[in-house]
Design an enzyme around this catalytic site. Structure first.
Site, PDB file in Angstrom:
ATOM      1  N   ASN A  87      -6.743  -0.962  -2.563  1.00 21.24           N
ATOM      2  CA  ASN A  87      -7.682  -2.266  -2.679  1.00 21.24           C
ATOM      3  C   ASN A  87      -8.819  -1.387  -1.952  1.00 21.24           C
ATOM      4  OD1 ASN A  87      -9.025  -4.371  -1.999  1.00 21.24           O
ATOM      5  ND2 ASN A  87      -7.667  -5.142  -0.349  1.00 21.24           N
ATOM      6  N   TRP A  88      -9.878  -1.269  -2.635  1.00 21.54           N
ATOM      7  CA  TRP A  88     -11.104  -0.642  -2.388  1.00 21.54           C
ATOM      8  C   TRP A  88     -12.051  -1.318  -1.528  1.00 21.54           C
ATOM      9  CZ3 TRP A  88     -12.253   2.883  -7.340  1.00 21.54           C
ATOM     10  CH2 TRP A  88     -11.214   3.735  -7.444  1.00 21.54           C
TER      11      TRP A  88
ATOM     12  N   HIS B 170      -5.599 -12.276   0.075  1.00 19.16           N
ATOM     13  CA  HIS B 170      -5.797 -11.050   1.186  1.00 19.16           C
ATOM     14  C   HIS B 170      -6.014 -11.571   2.457  1.00 19.16           C
ATOM     15  CE1 HIS B 170      -7.237  -7.736   3.346  1.00 19.16           C
ATOM     16  NE2 HIS B 170      -6.313  -6.901   2.389  1.00 19.16           N
TER      17      HIS B 170
ATOM     18  N   GLU C 104      -8.243 -10.852   4.344  1.00 15.10           N
ATOM     19  CA  GLU C 104      -9.712 -10.996   4.757  1.00 15.10           C
ATOM     20  C   GLU C 104     -10.229 -12.504   4.069  1.00 15.10           C
ATOM     21  OE1 GLU C 104     -10.438  -6.974   3.435  1.00 15.10           O
ATOM     22  OE2 GLU C 104      -9.259  -6.396   5.386  1.00 15.10           O
TER      23      GLU C 104
ATOM     24  N   GLU D  32       1.505  -8.115   4.483  1.00 13.88           N
ATOM     25  CA  GLU D  32       0.422  -7.294   5.089  1.00 13.88           C
ATOM     26  C   GLU D  32       0.078  -7.966   6.535  1.00 13.88           C
ATOM     27  OE1 GLU D  32      -2.178  -5.065   2.431  1.00 13.88           O
ATOM     28  OE2 GLU D  32      -3.135  -6.976   2.641  1.00 13.88           O
TER      29      GLU D  32
ATOM     30  N   GLY E 271      -6.304  -2.301   8.589  1.00  8.06           N
ATOM     31  CA  GLY E 271      -7.476  -1.749   9.251  1.00  8.06           C
ATOM     32  C   GLY E 271      -7.556  -1.380  10.682  1.00  8.06           C
TER      33      GLY E 271
ATOM     34  N   SER F 100      -2.414  -0.377   7.277  1.00  9.88           N
ATOM     35  CA  SER F 100      -2.858   1.073   7.734  1.00  9.88           C
ATOM     36  C   SER F 100      -1.684   2.102   7.355  1.00  9.88           C
ATOM     37  CB  SER F 100      -2.593   1.073   9.396  1.00  9.88           C
ATOM     38  OG  SER F 100      -3.792   0.179   9.947  1.00  9.88           O
TER      39      SER F 100
ATOM     40  N   GLY G 193      -5.376   0.012   1.899  1.00  2.00           N
ATOM     41  CA  GLY G 193      -6.948   0.050   1.953  1.00  2.00           C
ATOM     42  C   GLY G 193      -7.665   1.244   2.140  1.00  2.00           C
ATOM     43  N   GLY G 194      -8.019   1.397   3.622  1.00  2.00           N
ATOM     44  CA  GLY G 194      -8.805   2.570   3.992  1.00  2.00           C
ATOM     45  C   GLY G 194      -8.395   3.890   3.490  1.00  2.00           C
TER      46      GLY G 194
HETATM   47  P1  PGA Z   1      -5.630  -0.918   5.309  1.00  2.00           P
HETATM   48  O1  PGA Z   1      -5.828  -2.285   4.612  1.00  2.00           O
HETATM   49  O2  PGA Z   1      -4.780  -0.128   4.723  1.00  2.00           O
HETATM   50  O3  PGA Z   1      -7.141  -0.422   5.382  1.00  2.00           O
HETATM   51  O4  PGA Z   1      -5.132  -1.294   6.429  1.00  2.00           O
HETATM   52  C1  PGA Z   1      -4.797  -2.528   3.515  1.00  2.00           C
HETATM   53  C2  PGA Z   1      -5.180  -3.966   3.170  1.00  2.00           C
HETATM   54  O5  PGA Z   1      -6.152  -4.802   3.573  1.00  2.00           O
HETATM   55  O6  PGA Z   1      -4.862  -4.400   1.804  1.00  2.00           O
END
Ligand code: PGA
Length: 252
Positions: free
Chosen positions: A9-10, A95, A97, A167, A173, A212, A233-234
């Site tokens: 997930n960019w 998600h 966010e 998640e 993050g 993470s 993500g990251g």
């Molecule tokens: P992260 O993000 O790996 O940076 O914790 C995961 C995500 O938001 O899907």
């Protein structure tokens, strides 16, 4: 037998050049024959470039969201048809966010889930609790509410063609990862709930862990019986890290 899936997930990162470059590096580092699926989810505006760069690679393309409506006056939204036309086969919905920064409710997320399936996209449906919810023992109740919204709109067979990503919000993050045991417990709970509605779908459902995930913890997470891969993500923004996580999804 469920196939392991690793999805990147960019988020709101990159540029056209960086998207092509990252895809080139990922493709170059993946073995020809691999026992796992890989999907990348760049920003909407780079999907066309990404589709071109991915051609023939066997790496899939996903979007980071999808509109609950099919077309019309929905400024700023992207319809499922549009994503399919660009070559997407997956769409992330719900998600954290989107839920927490942009106020998407369980009901709206469920409508987006339904829209994804209506257009032939496989939703990657994100669920997860906040830190205070975990600490107050409400994790399972929160997961149940998030799942319930989808069952309510899409019926008992909702998860026949879907993926769930567990998640925990406190792990996204933050560098703080759920332990393999915490992930396994949540995944088993989710699979159990789906099984109450549809045992076959539950057995076949890919449940990804996200929050993470890094090269150092991927293998122990993916080794859990109900963890079928990861939503990254990251670490998906660095080809070497993402590839190391993908390799952790291969035979142990
Ligand atoms: P992260 O993000 O790996 O940076 O914790 C995961 C995500 O938001 O899907």
């Amino acid at each position: 037998m469920r196939t392991t899936l690793i999805a990147g997930n960019w988020k709101m990162n990159g540029s056209r050049g960086r998207t092509r470059e990252l895809i080139r590096a990922i493709i170059a580092g993946l073995p020809q024959s691999r026992g796992y699926e890989v999907v990348v989810c760049p920003s909407f505006v780079f999907l066309a470039d990404a589709a071109g760069a991915l051609e023939g690679s066997g790496v899939g393309l996903g979007a980071q969201n999808v509109c609950d409506q099919d077309q019309g006056a929905y400024t700023g939204e992207i319809a499922g048809d549009m994503l399919v036309e660009l070559g997407c086969r997956w769409a992330i919905v719900g998600h954290s966010e989107r839920r927490h920064l942009y106020g998407e409710t369980n009901t709206l997320v469920a409508s987006r889930f339904v829209a994804a399936q209506r257009h032939g996209l496989t939703p990657i449906f994100c669920v997860g609790e906040k830190l205070e919810e975990r600490e107050s023992g409400a994790t399972e109740a929160i997961l149940d509410e998030q799942l319930h919204a989808v069952f309510e709109q899409q019926g008992a067979q909702a998860f026949r063609s879907a993926i769930i990503a567990y998640e925990p919000v406190w792990a996204i993050g933050t560098g703080r990862t759920a332990t393999a045991e915490q992930a396994q417990a949540a995944h088993a709970h989710i699979r159990g709930r789906v099984a109450e509605h549809d045992a076959r779908a539950a057995a076949e459902l890919q449940i990804l862990y996200g929050g993470s995930v890094k090269p150092e913890n991927a293998r122990s997470l993916f080794a859990q019986p109900d963890v079928d891969g990861g939503l990254i993500g990251g670490a998906s923004l660095q080809a070497q890290d993402f590839l190391a996580i993908c390799h952790a999804g291969g035979p142990q």
